[in-house]
Scaffold this active site. Structure first.
Site, PDB file in Angstrom:
ATOM      1  N   CYS A  81       0.821  -1.213   0.000  1.00 32.43           N
ATOM      2  CA  CYS A  81       0.000   0.000   0.000  1.00 32.43           C
ATOM      3  C   CYS A  81       0.860   1.272   0.000  1.00 32.43           C
ATOM      4  O   CYS A  81       1.443   1.588  -1.028  1.00 32.43           O
ATOM      5  CB  CYS A  81      -0.990  -0.065   1.158  1.00 32.43           C
ATOM      6  SG  CYS A  81      -2.445   0.930   0.850  1.00 32.43           S
ATOM      7  N   HIS A 175      -3.457  -5.245   1.881  1.00 31.52           N
ATOM      8  CA  HIS A 175      -2.732  -5.465   3.145  1.00 31.52           C
ATOM      9  C   HIS A 175      -2.741  -6.935   3.576  1.00 31.52           C
ATOM     10  O   HIS A 175      -3.554  -7.305   4.448  1.00 31.52           O
ATOM     11  CB  HIS A 175      -3.385  -4.632   4.255  1.00 31.52           C
ATOM     12  CG  HIS A 175      -3.148  -3.167   4.133  1.00 31.52           C
ATOM     13  ND1 HIS A 175      -2.050  -2.531   4.656  1.00 31.52           N
ATOM     14  CD2 HIS A 175      -3.877  -2.213   3.525  1.00 31.52           C
ATOM     15  CE1 HIS A 175      -2.112  -1.250   4.392  1.00 31.52           C
ATOM     16  NE2 HIS A 175      -3.208  -1.019   3.701  1.00 31.52           N
ATOM     17  N   GLU A 177      -0.847  -8.334   5.559  1.00 27.65           N
ATOM     18  CA  GLU A 177      -0.468  -8.414   6.980  1.00 27.65           C
ATOM     19  C   GLU A 177      -1.671  -8.247   7.905  1.00 27.65           C
ATOM     20  O   GLU A 177      -1.564  -8.480   9.103  1.00 27.65           O
ATOM     21  CB  GLU A 177       0.625  -7.378   7.295  1.00 27.65           C
ATOM     22  CG  GLU A 177       0.188  -5.919   7.368  1.00 27.65           C
ATOM     23  CD  GLU A 177      -0.062  -5.265   5.994  1.00 27.65           C
ATOM     24  OE1 GLU A 177       0.005  -5.963   4.967  1.00 27.65           O
ATOM     25  OE2 GLU A 177      -0.334  -4.054   5.979  1.00 27.65           O
TER      26      GLU A 177
HETATM   27  N1  GLN Z   1      -3.536   6.410   1.308  1.00 25.82           N
HETATM   28  C1  GLN Z   1      -2.226   6.123   1.775  1.00 25.82           C
HETATM   29  C2  GLN Z   1      -1.160   6.917   1.016  1.00 25.82           C
HETATM   30  O1  GLN Z   1      -1.455   7.491   0.036  1.00 25.82           O
HETATM   31  C3  GLN Z   1      -1.923   4.648   1.683  1.00 25.82           C
HETATM   32  C4  GLN Z   1      -2.894   3.868   2.519  1.00 25.82           C
HETATM   33  C5  GLN Z   1      -2.347   2.642   3.156  1.00 25.82           C
HETATM   34  O2  GLN Z   1      -1.133   2.396   3.195  1.00 25.82           O
HETATM   35  N2  GLN Z   1      -3.242   1.874   3.710  1.00 25.82           N
HETATM   36  O3  GLN Z   1      -0.059   6.961   1.447  1.00 25.82           O
END
Ligand code: GLN
Length: 199
Positions: A81, A175, A177
């Protein structure tokens, strides 16, 4: 099996969940808070969180140059992410990436109304399709809007790429994890073991 140490970047975000998953897999883990510690590890996970904050802290502590050497040495890096955003070559709008994987990403691209959601997806680990679905958890997830020709797609859903790899860099928009499914972490550990065997 080699004895390996895996680092989890612990500046901001959900690093504790990655650490727990690695510990459940009996893999020695080091919380990485300073660039010097990169010397002690064979692979690094960059967790989810807020990519702008993680980026700022990485700059402040001088991570970027050291990470370039780390990547050049062939050691695997896995970004989930926000970690994916940090590894990308291009980020549309506000944000920037290290350019370790040839892809363009758009932050928070699934829209405000559906900030977080879950989907079952299937994964192709190096062309070995895994028949069991993977419960993917999305939280303000980025979309991968372009990938270069050397990027291998390991999972996608409705034409959106979710899990991809280019050489020693692995990225995931969701995610793993936050589930108890360890398959993607195991795949990353295999990448680390293979890299050490090739040395
Ligand atoms: N929205 C976050 C970003 O732009 C990422 C979200 C996440 O890691 N769950 O950094």
């Amino acid at each position: 099996m080699n004895k390996i140490n895996v680092g989890v970047l612990a500046l901001q975000g959900d690093f504790k969940e990655h650490i727990k998953m690695l510990k459940d897999l009996n893999v020695p883990v080091i919380e990485i808070r300073s660039p010097k510690q990169l010397e002690e590890i064979d692979g690094l996970i960059i967790p989810g969180g807020e990519s702008t904050t993680i980026n700022k802290l990485m700059n402040k502590y001088g991570f970027k140059e050291r990470l370039k050497d780390f990547r050049r040495s062939g050691k695997p890096i896995f970004g989930t992410c926000a970690g994916l955003i940090i590894l990308a070559s291009e980020v549309s709008g506000k944000g920037s990436g290290l350019g370790f994987i040839d892809m363009k990403v758009k932050r928070n691209a699934y829209g405000r109304q559906i900030d977080s959601f879950e989907e079952m997806v299937s994964i192709n680990f190096d062309h070995k399709p895994d028949r069991n679905g993977f419960k993917s958890v999305f939280i303000r997830a980025p979309k991968i809007v372009y990938t270069g020709k050397n990027v291998k797609v390991l999972s996608s859903l409705n034409d959106e790429i979710l899990l991809a790899r280019e050489k020693n860099i692995l990225v995931c928009a969701f995610h793993p994890e936050l589930t108890d499914d360890t398959r993607i972490h195991k795949y990353f550990i295999e990448m680390i073991n293979k890299n050490l065997e090739e040395k």
